[in-house]
Design a protein around this motif. Structure first.
Motif, PDB file in Angstrom:
ATOM      1  N   ARG A 103     -19.387  -1.081 -13.448  1.00 41.13           N
ATOM      2  CA  ARG A 103     -18.661   0.008 -14.101  1.00 41.13           C
ATOM      3  C   ARG A 103     -18.277   1.040 -13.057  1.00 41.13           C
ATOM      4  NH1 ARG A 103     -20.578   4.952 -15.347  1.00 41.13           N
ATOM      5  NH2 ARG A 103     -22.743   5.454 -14.906  1.00 41.13           N
ATOM      6  N   TYR A 104     -17.369   1.929 -13.455  1.00 39.50           N
ATOM      7  CA  TYR A 104     -16.967   3.003 -12.548  1.00 39.50           C
ATOM      8  C   TYR A 104     -18.020   4.103 -12.555  1.00 39.50           C
ATOM      9  CZ  TYR A 104     -12.420   0.972 -11.648  1.00 39.50           C
ATOM     10  OH  TYR A 104     -11.419   0.133 -11.223  1.00 39.50           O
ATOM     11  N   SER A 105     -18.127   4.814 -11.439  1.00 39.49           N
ATOM     12  CA  SER A 105     -19.107   5.898 -11.326  1.00 39.49           C
ATOM     13  C   SER A 105     -18.698   7.056 -12.242  1.00 39.49           C
ATOM     14  CB  SER A 105     -19.175   6.392  -9.880  1.00 39.49           C
ATOM     15  OG  SER A 105     -17.980   7.097  -9.549  1.00 39.49           O
ATOM     16  N   ASP A 106     -19.647   7.944 -12.498  1.00 40.39           N
ATOM     17  CA  ASP A 106     -19.364   9.104 -13.338  1.00 40.39           C
ATOM     18  C   ASP A 106     -18.262   9.970 -12.719  1.00 40.39           C
ATOM     19  OD1 ASP A 106     -21.249   8.214 -15.119  1.00 40.39           O
ATOM     20  OD2 ASP A 106     -22.800   9.644 -14.513  1.00 40.39           O
ATOM     21  N   LEU A 131     -15.035   8.177 -13.412  1.00 32.88           N
ATOM     22  CA  LEU A 131     -14.717   8.328 -14.835  1.00 32.88           C
ATOM     23  C   LEU A 131     -14.164   9.724 -15.117  1.00 32.88           C
ATOM     24  CD1 LEU A 131     -17.716   6.474 -16.560  1.00 32.88           C
ATOM     25  CD2 LEU A 131     -15.340   5.680 -16.335  1.00 32.88           C
ATOM     26  N   GLY A 132     -14.712  10.721 -14.423  1.00 32.79           N
ATOM     27  CA  GLY A 132     -14.216  12.086 -14.568  1.00 32.79           C
ATOM     28  C   GLY A 132     -12.772  12.214 -14.103  1.00 32.79           C
ATOM     29  N   GLU A 133     -12.438  11.522 -13.021  1.00 35.60           N
ATOM     30  CA  GLU A 133     -11.059  11.522 -12.522  1.00 35.60           C
ATOM     31  C   GLU A 133     -10.121  10.871 -13.536  1.00 35.60           C
ATOM     32  OE1 GLU A 133     -11.115   9.508  -8.741  1.00 35.60           O
ATOM     33  OE2 GLU A 133     -12.514  10.961  -7.868  1.00 35.60           O
ATOM     34  N   PHE A 134     -10.545   9.741 -14.075  1.00 34.69           N
ATOM     35  CA  PHE A 134      -9.729   9.065 -15.086  1.00 34.69           C
ATOM     36  C   PHE A 134      -9.579   9.945 -16.336  1.00 34.69           C
ATOM     37  CE2 PHE A 134     -11.265   5.007 -12.982  1.00 34.69           C
ATOM     38  CZ  PHE A 134     -10.031   4.666 -12.458  1.00 34.69           C
ATOM     39  N   LYS A 135     -10.666  10.611 -16.711  1.00 40.44           N
ATOM     40  CA  LYS A 135     -10.630  11.473 -17.890  1.00 40.44           C
ATOM     41  C   LYS A 135      -9.594  12.580 -17.716  1.00 40.44           C
ATOM     42  CE  LYS A 135     -13.604  14.218 -20.912  1.00 40.44           C
ATOM     43  NZ  LYS A 135     -14.975  14.646 -21.194  1.00 40.44           N
ATOM     44  N   GLN A 136      -9.563  13.194 -16.533  1.00 42.68           N
ATOM     45  CA  GLN A 136      -8.599  14.264 -16.263  1.00 42.68           C
ATOM     46  C   GLN A 136      -7.175  13.721 -16.330  1.00 42.68           C
ATOM     47  OE1 GLN A 136      -9.391  17.624 -15.848  1.00 42.68           O
ATOM     48  NE2 GLN A 136      -7.206  17.736 -16.193  1.00 42.68           N
ATOM     49  N   ALA A 178      -8.389   6.439 -27.432  1.00 44.54           N
ATOM     50  CA  ALA A 178      -9.373   5.348 -27.379  1.00 44.54           C
ATOM     51  C   ALA A 178      -9.933   5.203 -25.962  1.00 44.54           C
ATOM     52  CB  ALA A 178      -8.742   4.036 -27.848  1.00 44.54           C
ATOM     53  N   ALA A 179      -9.084   5.410 -24.959  1.00 46.70           N
ATOM     54  CA  ALA A 179      -9.543   5.351 -23.561  1.00 46.70           C
ATOM     55  C   ALA A 179     -10.572   6.448 -23.298  1.00 46.70           C
ATOM     56  CB  ALA A 179      -8.358   5.467 -22.605  1.00 46.70           C
ATOM     57  N   LEU A 180     -10.347   7.631 -23.869  1.00 45.17           N
ATOM     58  CA  LEU A 180     -11.322   8.723 -23.710  1.00 45.17           C
ATOM     59  C   LEU A 180     -12.664   8.358 -24.342  1.00 45.17           C
ATOM     60  CD1 LEU A 180      -9.152  11.931 -24.305  1.00 45.17           C
ATOM     61  CD2 LEU A 180     -10.116  11.107 -22.141  1.00 45.17           C
ATOM     62  N   VAL A 181     -12.623   7.659 -25.465  1.00 45.16           N
ATOM     63  CA  VAL A 181     -13.868   7.202 -26.104  1.00 45.16           C
ATOM     64  C   VAL A 181     -14.587   6.220 -25.180  1.00 45.16           C
ATOM     65  CG1 VAL A 181     -14.804   5.853 -28.037  1.00 45.16           C
ATOM     66  CG2 VAL A 181     -13.083   7.611 -28.472  1.00 45.16           C
ATOM     67  N   ARG A 182     -13.818   5.299 -24.569  1.00 45.68           N
ATOM     68  CA  ARG A 182     -14.432   4.335 -23.642  1.00 45.68           C
ATOM     69  C   ARG A 182     -15.037   5.047 -22.436  1.00 45.68           C
ATOM     70  NH1 ARG A 182      -9.731   1.790 -24.963  1.00 45.68           N
ATOM     71  NH2 ARG A 182      -8.806   1.957 -22.867  1.00 45.68           N
ATOM     72  N   ILE A 183     -14.401   6.118 -21.985  1.00 46.34           N
ATOM     73  CA  ILE A 183     -14.982   6.894 -20.881  1.00 46.34           C
ATOM     74  C   ILE A 183     -16.312   7.484 -21.328  1.00 46.34           C
ATOM     75  CG2 ILE A 183     -14.729   9.026 -19.540  1.00 46.34           C
ATOM     76  CD1 ILE A 183     -11.742   8.313 -19.228  1.00 46.34           C
ATOM     77  N   GLY A 184     -16.343   8.036 -22.526  1.00 44.44           N
ATOM     78  CA  GLY A 184     -17.587   8.596 -23.072  1.00 44.44           C
ATOM     79  C   GLY A 184     -18.688   7.556 -23.194  1.00 44.44           C
ATOM     80  N   ASN A 185     -18.294   6.324 -23.513  1.00 41.22           N
ATOM     81  CA  ASN A 185     -19.260   5.221 -23.646  1.00 41.22           C
ATOM     82  C   ASN A 185     -19.588   4.568 -22.311  1.00 41.22           C
ATOM     83  OD1 ASN A 185     -19.105   5.569 -26.404  1.00 41.22           O
ATOM     84  ND2 ASN A 185     -17.669   3.895 -26.720  1.00 41.22           N
TER      85      ASN A 185
END
Length: 129
Positions: free
Chosen positions: A12-15, A18-23, A87-94
């Motif tokens: 998986r991607y690191s936190d 994931l934060g970069e993707f979330k932004q 939905a992508a944001l939910v996957r980031i949260g998970n």
């Protein structure tokens, strides 16, 4: 004897990543919502119709109907895009974001930057066609 130099692929991607993707996704979501609102405003504003008479009225009505249908289609696509980003944001949260749903492998970062709502790696996407 166990080989300790074998490097396994990350699962998986690191936190931080994931934060970069979330932004990135939040920025795209903000833009997509604004565009969706603009499309709805155009649809709501197009309800007023000038009362033109003559031979051109029928052509104008047809063009206006076609334009309205096109805007409805664009709004529908935009709404679907918004749902995919959410939905992508939910996957980031998970912490499951970036994992291909077909292969279980990590999707390339470059692909996620270009298509942040994707759930398939290029390998899986190409097999799909």
């Amino acid at each position: 004897m166990e080989n300790t130099t074998t490097k396994t692929a990350p699962t998986r991607y690191s936190d931080t990543e994931l934060g970069e993707f979330k932004q990135l996704i939040q920025n795209k979501l903000e833009i997509a919502r604004a565009e969706y609102k603009d499309l709805l405003d155009v649809l709501n504003g197009s309800a007023s119709n000038d009362d033109n008479s003559g031979a051109y009225a029928t052509l104008e009505d047809g063009a206006a109907t076609l334009e309205k249908e096109t805007i409805y289609q664009m709004a529908g696509r935009q709404q679907k895009f918004i749902e995919q980003l959410e939905a992508a944001l939910v996957r980031i949260g998970n912490k499951t974001y970036g994992i291909c749903r077909a292969t279980g492998k990590l999707i390339q970062k470059e692909r996620l930057m270009a298509v942040p709502h994707t759930t398939l790696s290029m390998e899986a996407k190409l097999r799909q066609n």
